[in-house]
Design a protein around this motif. Structure first.
Motif, PDB file in Angstrom:
ATOM      1  N   GLY A  92      12.664   6.282  -0.363  1.00 51.11           N
ATOM      2  CA  GLY A  92      11.411   5.704   0.133  1.00 51.11           C
ATOM      3  C   GLY A  92      11.538   4.274   0.614  1.00 51.11           C
ATOM      4  N   ASN A 143       9.168   3.659   3.444  1.00 47.13           N
ATOM      5  CA  ASN A 143       7.786   3.577   2.950  1.00 47.13           C
ATOM      6  C   ASN A 143       7.493   2.205   2.345  1.00 47.13           C
ATOM      7  OD1 ASN A 143       7.464   6.205   3.707  1.00 47.13           O
ATOM      8  ND2 ASN A 143       7.585   7.070   1.652  1.00 47.13           N
ATOM      9  N   LEU A 175       4.754  -0.737   3.650  1.00 42.80           N
ATOM     10  CA  LEU A 175       3.675  -0.357   2.725  1.00 42.80           C
ATOM     11  C   LEU A 175       2.313  -0.970   3.101  1.00 42.80           C
ATOM     12  CD1 LEU A 175       4.150  -0.638  -1.094  1.00 42.80           C
ATOM     13  CD2 LEU A 175       2.544  -2.149   0.033  1.00 42.80           C
ATOM     14  N   THR A 178       1.139   8.802   3.631  1.00 42.54           N
ATOM     15  CA  THR A 178       2.316   8.240   2.959  1.00 42.54           C
ATOM     16  C   THR A 178       2.830   6.990   3.651  1.00 42.54           C
ATOM     17  OG1 THR A 178       3.820   9.628   4.253  1.00 42.54           O
ATOM     18  CG2 THR A 178       3.077  10.497   2.117  1.00 42.54           C
ATOM     19  N   ASN A 179       2.807   6.973   4.992  1.00 40.67           N
ATOM     20  CA  ASN A 179       3.346   5.819   5.721  1.00 40.67           C
ATOM     21  C   ASN A 179       2.758   5.753   7.136  1.00 40.67           C
ATOM     22  OD1 ASN A 179       4.802   3.768   6.871  1.00 40.67           O
ATOM     23  ND2 ASN A 179       6.767   4.389   6.001  1.00 40.67           N
ATOM     24  N   TYR A 230       3.879   4.666  -3.525  1.00 41.42           N
ATOM     25  CA  TYR A 230       3.338   4.348  -2.189  1.00 41.42           C
ATOM     26  C   TYR A 230       2.617   2.988  -2.187  1.00 41.42           C
ATOM     27  CZ  TYR A 230       4.765   9.103  -1.167  1.00 41.42           C
ATOM     28  OH  TYR A 230       5.507  10.233  -1.013  1.00 41.42           O
TER      29      TYR A 230
END
Ligand code: O2Y
Ligand code: MN
Length: 596
Positions: A263, A266, A270, A317-318, A503
């Motif tokens: 991640g 991500n 963020l 999520t992104n 996240y």
């Protein structure tokens, strides 16, 4: 031809070896890019996506044998095996060159040899370095144009200076009249991703995919750059870089190393869930760091684009990653919808009927098979990221206040802990571990030790690399200005369920780190370092989080860590005499704190 005699001679030598039908020096222009893309559409290698839905974007499917980095075909060819160390595949450089020269002889028959000068880092930055890649893959050219600064402007900066020579061929020469396949490449056992650390050379053969073929990325910016960094006293790291602004408008930069597919993209982009905080992205994968005149460590992102994992990238999520690929993007091994757009698992919409999967068949959602390959990718320009930092191309880099290490660990490792000193931080980096995923060919779901998230990316003996990190601390112009070091784990589980939401809520941990860099934030001393006091992390508004659950997220269980010690002992034993005495001392200190 250029004014750089070494470059002219090198291209002439490789033209004679590879015997391409044509040689094309890339100028990096729009016109050139369009012409190469048009020729790939005409040959059936690329599909142009619907201009209304996905302007100026293209779709590719690779050969099923060529879908990821191939670690077991990646070699560090130092003169002495010991200098490659226990974590790398080694081959003698003379023998490897002999094997490869045979393969390269005539390997570009029927094809065009492209010569691409590229800069890793903003043009002219003192932290940047130049490479030149030869390739017979037009797919690689259009990707490198997004991922690096590529073309004639690089030659102007290069002058008669030095460059890292990068040879690449897909290893599929064409006989006269032979029709090309959609994705030419060599069989797996004939793929070679090789690095010559003593001469700073990269020779790659047989794969057209990602890190095997876009040689500026893992091969140069990590494997060869780690060697250069050791020689020259800087750091080349597998780290994202983000800017973090608090509600008062104060800003700090953080670099973070996580093993592949944990991640990183991500976190780099963020969207904070805590009011008033802002995260901006400098880079999502690689950081080059050098000391500035003020004694602080400054980082640049050597890349100019994102080669991001597509599946499970969504507006939830992104969003910044998804918006980065709204146009001017190359998609590889995702699904192709009937209306000429892309689709992947977890994108946030149902799969449109008639979508073609990465294997070029109509996707049947009931089949149990995925539509997009788990390692399918988007190649998108970094400037398209809505959260791109205003200083992402600052040639001086950005000052780093904190370094984070992390991995995917279901147990033992708390949400965050802080190093007690630079050397303790190096110890933390040296024991990073994670569960494996699909970004590499091999077993999925096993825990592997991945020091500094650099296991597949260090161009020399990993024990010596640990020593280099120790020496960065020792030789820092002002040790009080070194970044603080932290270890995070977003992936702790209880009864198979993640304890921490991850996240955007990781901003809560970033906010704590920000405070710690200012000497604020209440901590508790534990055997592994400082962990936040029970109320030091802001959990206001966090659904399903209770102080009891938070205590579990932050828990340091001595018994679990005692079991970890045996694994660390085994891990360190691999490095023999190359393990720095400072790290042996850190381990010893840890054992004492645990009472063993
Ligand atoms: O499979 C590949 O060739 C790509 S791997 C990759 C791509 C972007 C960023 N990081 C990675 C990685 O494996 O760390
Ligand atoms: Mn990576």
């Amino acid at each position: 031809m250029t004014k750089n005699q070494k470059l002219n001679q090198w291209v002439a030598e490789w033209t004679a070896i590879c015997q391409p039908d044509r040689v094309h020096w890339c100028d990096g222009s729009e016109e050139e890019n369009q012409q190469i893309l048009d020729s790939m559409v005409a040959s059936g290698m690329a599909v142009k996506l619907n201009e209304e839905k996905r302007p100026n974007s293209y779709y590719f499917q690779s050969d099923p044998s060529d879908v990821a980095r191939v670690e077991n075909r990646t070699f560090i060819c130092s003169k002495k095996e010991e200098d490659a160390g226990p974590t790398n595949h080694w081959e003698d450089p003379v023998k490897m060159k002999e094997i490869l020269l045979q393969k390269y002889t005539g390997c570009m028959k029927g094809r065009t040899m492209y010569v691409m000068p590229f800069s890793m880092g903003p043009l002219g930055s003192k932290i940047a370095h130049i490479g030149v890649q030869i390739t017979d893959s037009p797919y690689v050219v259009v990707n490198m144009r997004i991922m690096t600064r590529m073309g004639s402007k690089v030659l102007d900066v290069l002058g008669d200076g030095d460059f890292v020579p990068c040879i690449h061929s897909v290893g599929a020469p064409l006989k006269p009249g032979q029709k090309d396949v959609k994705w030419p490449c060599a069989p797996i056992e004939e793929k070679f991703i090789t690095h010559f650390p003593e001469t700073h050379e990269i020779w790659s053969y047989g794969s057209g995919y990602g890190g095997n073929a876009l040689l500026g990325k893992k091969c140069f910016a990590l494997r060869i750059a780690t060697v250069m960094a050791r020689e020259q006293g800087w750091l080349a790291e597998h780290m994202l870089i983000l800017g973090l602004t608090n509600p008062k408008g104060e800003k700090k930069y953080v670099a973070a190393a996580f093993p592949s597919a944990c991640g990183k993209t991500n976190l780099a982009m963020l969207v904070p869930t805590i009011p008033g905080w802002k995260v901006e992205c400098v880079g999502d994968d690689i950081a080059w760091m050098k000391f500035g005149a003020d004694g602080r460590l400054y980082a640049i992102n050597p890349e100019a684009g994102f080669f991001g994992v597509a599946p499970y990238t969504s507006m939830q999520t992104n969003p910044n990653a998804l918006l980065s690929c709204r146009a001017n993007t190359i998609f590889t091994n995702v699904g192709l919808t009937p209306d000429g757009d892309i689709w992947w698992e977890g994108i946030g919409t149902d799969c449109p009927a008639g979508t073609i999967n990465w294997k070029n068949q109509v996707h049947d959602p009931a089949s149990g098979e995925v539509c997009a390959h788990p390692n399918s990718r988007f190649t998108a320009p970094a400037y398209q990221c809505p959260a791109i930092d205003k200083d992402w191309e600052n040639p001086a880099g950005v000052p780093i206040s904190a370094i984070l290490f992390g991995g995917r660990r279901p147990s033992t490792v708390p949400l965050i802990h802080e190093a007690m000193s630079w050397n303790h931080g190096v110890f933390m980096g040296s024991i990073v571990s994670s569960e494996t995923t699909a970004a590499v060919i091999g077993q999925v779901g096993i825990v592997r030790r991945d020091p500094f998230a650099m296991l597949p990316f260090c161009g020399y003996n990993m024990g010596d690399y640990f020593g280099h990190w120790i020496s960065i601390g020792k030789n820092a112009p002002d040790p009080t200005k070194l970044p603080k070091v932290f270890y995070v784990n977003w992936f702790r589980k209880e009864n198979g369920k993640f304890l921490w939401p991850g996240y955007g809520d990781n901003s809560r941990v970033l906010a704590y780190i920000f405070d710690r860099c200012d000497g604020k934030g209440e901590t508790v001393d534990t055997v592994i370092g400082k962990v936040p006091a029970p109320s030091a992390i802001n959990i206001e508004g966090l659904k399903d989080m209770t102080p009891e659950k938070m205590a579990k997220v932050l828990n340091v269980d001595k018994e679990e860590w005692k079991k970890e010690i045996a694994l660390i002992d085994e891990h360190y034993a691999r490095f023999g005499s190359h393990l720095p005495k400072e790290l042996a001392a850190e381990l010893q200190g840890f054992k004492q704190r645990l009472g063993i």
